[in-house]
Design a protein around this motif. Structure first.
Motif, PDB file in Angstrom:
ATOM      1  N   TRP A  28       0.830  -1.199   0.000  1.00  0.00           N
ATOM      2  CA  TRP A  28       0.000   0.000   0.000  1.00  0.00           C
ATOM      3  C   TRP A  28       0.867   1.252   0.000  1.00  0.00           C
ATOM      4  O   TRP A  28       0.527   2.237  -0.646  1.00  0.00           O
ATOM      5  CB  TRP A  28      -0.953  -0.005   1.198  1.00  0.00           C
ATOM      6  N   SER A  29       1.982   1.226   0.704  1.00  0.00           N
ATOM      7  CA  SER A  29       2.895   2.375   0.695  1.00  0.00           C
ATOM      8  C   SER A  29       3.371   2.673  -0.711  1.00  0.00           C
ATOM      9  O   SER A  29       3.371   3.826  -1.149  1.00  0.00           O
ATOM     10  CB  SER A  29       4.112   2.112   1.588  1.00  0.00           C
ATOM     11  N   ARG A  30       3.807   1.623  -1.405  1.00  0.00           N
ATOM     12  CA  ARG A  30       4.293   1.802  -2.778  1.00  0.00           C
ATOM     13  C   ARG A  30       3.182   2.295  -3.689  1.00  0.00           C
ATOM     14  O   ARG A  30       3.371   3.218  -4.489  1.00  0.00           O
ATOM     15  CB  ARG A  30       4.882   0.503  -3.306  1.00  0.00           C
ATOM     16  N   ALA A  31       2.003   1.691  -3.580  1.00  0.00           N
ATOM     17  CA  ALA A  31       0.884   2.062  -4.448  1.00  0.00           C
ATOM     18  C   ALA A  31       0.424   3.497  -4.168  1.00  0.00           C
ATOM     19  O   ALA A  31       0.164   4.266  -5.102  1.00  0.00           O
ATOM     20  CB  ALA A  31      -0.273   1.076  -4.259  1.00  0.00           C
ATOM     21  N   MET A  60      -7.812   3.742 -13.268  1.00  0.00           N
ATOM     22  CA  MET A  60      -6.840   3.083 -14.147  1.00  0.00           C
ATOM     23  C   MET A  60      -5.588   3.940 -14.324  1.00  0.00           C
ATOM     24  O   MET A  60      -4.481   3.419 -14.426  1.00  0.00           O
ATOM     25  CB  MET A  60      -7.472   2.764 -15.495  1.00  0.00           C
ATOM     26  N   LEU A  61      -5.766   5.246 -14.344  1.00  0.00           N
ATOM     27  CA  LEU A  61      -4.647   6.168 -14.504  1.00  0.00           C
ATOM     28  C   LEU A  61      -3.756   6.202 -13.262  1.00  0.00           C
ATOM     29  O   LEU A  61      -2.531   6.268 -13.368  1.00  0.00           O
ATOM     30  CB  LEU A  61      -5.187   7.575 -14.791  1.00  0.00           C
ATOM     31  N   GLY A  66      -0.546  -3.958 -11.425  1.00  0.00           N
ATOM     32  CA  GLY A  66      -0.548  -5.058 -10.473  1.00  0.00           C
ATOM     33  C   GLY A  66      -1.093  -4.702  -9.096  1.00  0.00           C
ATOM     34  O   GLY A  66      -0.940  -5.475  -8.154  1.00  0.00           O
ATOM     35  N   ALA A  67      -1.708  -3.542  -8.968  1.00  0.00           N
ATOM     36  CA  ALA A  67      -2.268  -3.142  -7.670  1.00  0.00           C
ATOM     37  C   ALA A  67      -3.417  -4.072  -7.290  1.00  0.00           C
ATOM     38  O   ALA A  67      -4.191  -4.516  -8.142  1.00  0.00           O
ATOM     39  CB  ALA A  67      -2.763  -1.701  -7.721  1.00  0.00           C
ATOM     40  N   ALA A  68      -3.511  -4.366  -6.003  1.00  0.00           N
ATOM     41  CA  ALA A  68      -4.563  -5.248  -5.504  1.00  0.00           C
ATOM     42  C   ALA A  68      -5.926  -4.572  -5.637  1.00  0.00           C
ATOM     43  O   ALA A  68      -6.034  -3.347  -5.671  1.00  0.00           O
ATOM     44  CB  ALA A  68      -4.288  -5.605  -4.050  1.00  0.00           C
ATOM     45  N   GLN A  69      -6.969  -5.380  -5.679  1.00  0.00           N
ATOM     46  CA  GLN A  69      -8.334  -4.867  -5.826  1.00  0.00           C
ATOM     47  C   GLN A  69      -8.737  -3.918  -4.702  1.00  0.00           C
ATOM     48  O   GLN A  69      -9.375  -2.908  -4.965  1.00  0.00           O
ATOM     49  CB  GLN A  69      -9.329  -6.028  -5.944  1.00  0.00           C
ATOM     50  N   PRO A  70      -8.362  -4.198  -3.444  1.00  0.00           N
ATOM     51  CA  PRO A  70      -8.737  -3.243  -2.388  1.00  0.00           C
ATOM     52  C   PRO A  70      -8.160  -1.842  -2.636  1.00  0.00           C
ATOM     53  O   PRO A  70      -8.818  -0.849  -2.325  1.00  0.00           O
ATOM     54  CB  PRO A  70      -8.151  -3.851  -1.106  1.00  0.00           C
TER      55      PRO A  70
END
Length: 175
Positions: A28-31, A60-61, A66-70
């Motif tokens: 989550w930190s990276r995302a 989407m932008l 590869g981000a998780a659905q949550p």
């Protein structure tokens, strides 16, 4: 600025709770860092404010590959509530919550010249002893300090710079 921080706080707490419960604080930190950098870009910010950009396209932008659905769901909630511009503040508060949970203190050492690694290790050890936590150091150089260093760790600022000492001396002499 304070209004943005106030608005971002519940979102940061919610993101942190989701990430902690899912065991994905680092992901989550990276995302969040990626999404915050994107949202802070002036061209992307203008695009996010465009009325013809729908929420799905905004997600989407901003979502890294590869981000998780949550995480995508979280971005969708921000888009729905027109809070995507708060992503930089949300990411910053998320990192503060993560550091607190992982018992880490982030400190910045600003010195007049580049400090040797041994000196930085000594500063890190002293701060770890003072705060009882692991310390992550960031360094900066500001030649205007003349000599010494200023250490900022959370709410604590230690001014050991020559400029600071001269200012204190001048203040004491003026009284």
């Amino acid at each position: 600025m304070s209004q943005a921080l106030t608005l971002a706080r519940p979102y940061a707490r919610a993101a942190f709770a989701i990430a902690r419960d899912g065991g994905g604080l680092a992901e989550w930190s990276r995302a969040l860092a990626f999404a915050a950098r994107m949202a802070a870009d002036p061209q992307v910010a203008a695009l996010l404010g465009h009325p013809r950009l729908d929420d799905t396209d905004a997600v989407m932008l901003l979502a890294p590959e590869g981000a998780a659905q949550p995480f995508a769901d979280f971005l969708a909630l921000l888009a729905e509530n027109r809070r995507l511009a708060l992503l930089p503040e949300i990411a910053g508060q998320f990192e503060d919550l993560r550091a607190d949970a992982e018992r880490i203190v982030r400190a910045t050492v600003t010195s007049a010249a580049e400090l040797p690694a041994a000196e930085l290790d000594g500063i890190r050890a002293a701060l770890a002893k003072r705060f009882g936590r692991q310390v992550e150091l960031e360094t900066a150089v500001d030649e205007a300090l003349i000599g010494g260093a200023v250490i900022a760790a959370g709410d604590v600022v230690i001014d050991g710079s020559l400029r600071g000492k001269l200012a204190r001396l001048q203040s004491a002499l003026a009284q």
